[in-house]
Design a protein around this motif. Sequence first.
Motif, short mmCIF file in Angstrom:
data_model
loop_
_atom_site.label_atom_id
_atom_site.label_comp_id
_atom_site.label_asym_id
_atom_site.label_seq_id
_atom_site.Cartn_x
_atom_site.Cartn_y
_atom_site.Cartn_z
N GLN A 35 -23.67 -16.59 -13.02
CA GLN A 35 -24.92 -16.38 -12.27
C GLN A 35 -24.86 -15.23 -11.28
O GLN A 35 -25.84 -14.96 -10.59
CB GLN A 35 -25.32 -17.67 -11.55
CG GLN A 35 -25.83 -18.75 -12.48
CD GLN A 35 -26.29 -20.00 -11.75
OE1 GLN A 35 -26.11 -20.13 -10.53
NE2 GLN A 35 -26.87 -20.93 -12.48
N TRP A 36 -23.74 -14.52 -11.24
CA TRP A 36 -23.67 -13.36 -10.34
C TRP A 36 -24.74 -12.32 -10.67
O TRP A 36 -25.21 -11.59 -9.79
CB TRP A 36 -22.28 -12.72 -10.40
CG TRP A 36 -21.98 -11.99 -11.69
CD1 TRP A 36 -21.39 -12.52 -12.79
CD2 TRP A 36 -22.28 -10.63 -12.00
NE1 TRP A 36 -21.29 -11.57 -13.78
CE2 TRP A 36 -21.84 -10.40 -13.32
CE3 TRP A 36 -22.87 -9.58 -11.30
CZ2 TRP A 36 -21.96 -9.16 -13.96
CZ3 TRP A 36 -23.00 -8.34 -11.92
CH2 TRP A 36 -22.55 -8.15 -13.23
N THR A 37 -25.14 -12.27 -11.94
CA THR A 37 -26.15 -11.28 -12.34
C THR A 37 -27.49 -11.53 -11.65
O THR A 37 -28.30 -10.60 -11.53
CB THR A 37 -26.35 -11.28 -13.86
OG1 THR A 37 -26.73 -12.59 -14.30
CG2 THR A 37 -25.07 -10.87 -14.58
N ASN A 38 -27.73 -12.76 -11.20
CA ASN A 38 -28.99 -13.08 -10.53
C ASN A 38 -29.15 -12.34 -9.21
O ASN A 38 -30.27 -12.18 -8.71
CB ASN A 38 -29.11 -14.58 -10.27
CG ASN A 38 -29.19 -15.39 -11.56
OD1 ASN A 38 -29.47 -14.85 -12.63
ND2 ASN A 38 -28.93 -16.68 -11.47
N ILE A 39 -28.03 -11.91 -8.62
CA ILE A 39 -28.10 -11.18 -7.35
C ILE A 39 -27.61 -9.75 -7.53
O ILE A 39 -27.32 -9.05 -6.56
CB ILE A 39 -27.31 -11.88 -6.23
CG1 ILE A 39 -25.84 -12.10 -6.63
CG2 ILE A 39 -27.96 -13.20 -5.86
CD1 ILE A 39 -24.97 -12.56 -5.47
N GLY A 40 -27.51 -9.30 -8.80
CA GLY A 40 -27.09 -7.94 -9.08
C GLY A 40 -28.20 -6.94 -8.79
O GLY A 40 -29.38 -7.22 -9.00
N ILE A 41 -27.82 -5.77 -8.32
CA ILE A 41 -28.75 -4.68 -8.05
C ILE A 41 -28.63 -3.66 -9.18
O ILE A 41 -27.62 -2.94 -9.27
CB ILE A 41 -28.48 -4.02 -6.69
CG1 ILE A 41 -28.54 -5.05 -5.57
CG2 ILE A 41 -29.45 -2.87 -6.44
CD1 ILE A 41 -29.90 -5.69 -5.37
N LEU A 42 -29.62 -3.61 -10.04
CA LEU A 42 -29.56 -2.75 -11.23
C LEU A 42 -29.42 -1.28 -10.84
O LEU A 42 -30.15 -0.78 -9.98
CB LEU A 42 -30.83 -2.94 -12.07
CG LEU A 42 -30.84 -2.24 -13.43
CD1 LEU A 42 -29.76 -2.82 -14.33
CD2 LEU A 42 -32.21 -2.40 -14.09
N GLY A 43 -28.45 -0.62 -11.48
CA GLY A 43 -28.23 0.80 -11.22
C GLY A 43 -27.58 1.11 -9.89
O GLY A 43 -27.47 2.28 -9.52
N TRP A 44 -27.15 0.09 -9.16
CA TRP A 44 -26.46 0.28 -7.87
C TRP A 44 -27.34 1.05 -6.87
O TRP A 44 -26.84 1.80 -6.06
CB TRP A 44 -25.14 1.03 -8.06
CG TRP A 44 -24.13 0.35 -8.92
CD1 TRP A 44 -23.92 0.58 -10.26
CD2 TRP A 44 -23.16 -0.63 -8.54
NE1 TRP A 44 -22.89 -0.21 -10.72
CE2 TRP A 44 -22.40 -0.97 -9.69
CE3 TRP A 44 -22.87 -1.27 -7.33
CZ2 TRP A 44 -21.38 -1.90 -9.67
CZ3 TRP A 44 -21.84 -2.20 -7.31
CH2 TRP A 44 -21.11 -2.51 -8.46
N GLY A 45 -28.64 0.87 -6.92
CA GLY A 45 -29.53 1.68 -6.10
C GLY A 45 -29.56 1.27 -4.64
O GLY A 45 -29.80 0.09 -4.32
N SER A 46 -29.38 2.25 -3.73
CA SER A 46 -29.47 1.98 -2.30
C SER A 46 -30.85 1.48 -1.91
O SER A 46 -30.99 0.55 -1.10
CB SER A 46 -29.15 3.25 -1.50
OG SER A 46 -27.82 3.66 -1.70
N ASP A 47 -31.88 2.09 -2.47
CA ASP A 47 -33.25 1.70 -2.13
C ASP A 47 -33.53 0.26 -2.56
O ASP A 47 -34.19 -0.50 -1.83
CB ASP A 47 -34.26 2.64 -2.80
CG ASP A 47 -34.24 4.04 -2.19
OD1 ASP A 47 -33.66 4.20 -1.10
OD2 ASP A 47 -34.79 4.95 -2.82
N ASP A 48 -33.03 -0.12 -3.74
CA ASP A 48 -33.25 -1.48 -4.21
C ASP A 48 -32.48 -2.49 -3.36
O ASP A 48 -32.97 -3.59 -3.09
CB ASP A 48 -32.84 -1.61 -5.68
CG ASP A 48 -33.77 -0.84 -6.62
OD1 ASP A 48 -34.92 -0.61 -6.23
OD2 ASP A 48 -33.33 -0.48 -7.72
#
Length: 382
Positions: free
Chosen positions: A225-238
Amino acid sequence: MSKTWKKVAVAVATAGLFATSLAACSSERETPAATGGATASEDAAPEAGGLIGIAMPTKSLERWNRDGSHLEELLKTAGFDVSLQYADNKTDQQISQIENMINDGAKVLVIASIDGTTLGPVLEQAAAKDIKVIAYDRLINETPNVDYYATFDNYKVGQLQGQFIEDALGLKDGKGPFNFEPFAGSPDDNNAKFYFQGAWDILKQYVESGKLVVPSGKAPKTDDQWTNIGILGWGSDDAQAEMENRLNSFYGGDTKVEVVLSPNDSLALGIAQALTGAGYKAGEGWPVLTGQDADQANVLNMLAGKQSMTVWKDTRALGDAVANMVQEIIAGDEVTTNDTETYNNNVKVVPTLLLDPLVVTPDTVEKDLVDSGFYTASDLGL
């Protein structure tokens, strides 16, 4: 810990000696010949160069610019022609760039993949032409046509972040509870699961015991379930937007966030901006905040009291090691690896070269980052 992660932990214990010797060879980034592996051994040097393709994911993150330019310089110094391409975090663009490298007659491909599951067809083309493939820092999955993997010990990166939080808060001594917000990296990046699992294997016990309280409820219940809190593309803005949402929804008044697990510096930068916008001030209850990569903006934040640590992967040492691997491949020598058990890409176990990361704190910035030549004192205002 699951069997898979136990295997990773074993790899941590066995990789250190070789990795440390590699890292010790690094010197100033301005002089590649001084870095250990800049030219590798003279007997491994190719009689006639040839083309080496380097596929990097994006120029928007500082570390990939450093990685690409350093490796390009090393290989050119060793007598190779180099095609260095950045793909703007677009998978189709990276595939097209790799196809062009294959058609141009590359002898070896060094690939830091955007999505490690999408390169199978283009790597079949490489295999048909007997082009060897080194996965650079991100494992390429779902294909038999990746020959080697070179990376830092990514599970250990997470462990170091988790241990730092554990020590900084005195969790082993029973201190707490503390309000805690965990973040994870991009779900399409194979490394992200290792970063998070390394940290979670340390911190999960404190979440379960109530010493770390997650007001947002965004604490994974299972390993997957770690993917549930993943930030796609490692974006600072996201990451900034996600942190702002958590602060606005779950914090306010006397409820303050006290610790944030950020797997890398790009996310930490956005998180720090969200904290600043919410009125948090350095030196006045600023949360413990982790990171990774020693990006310049984040090191400056560390010195300003807005980030607690970063896990430094001296990418010069990684470039040195990969340049050496390329020359070993071209010379027909045995290629240097130190882990042939851990990194399964769902088709094969890929022979891997692991290097060790290092924790840097505000107190060790000058010793670790300036004295090593990674930054100059003026880069950091010292």
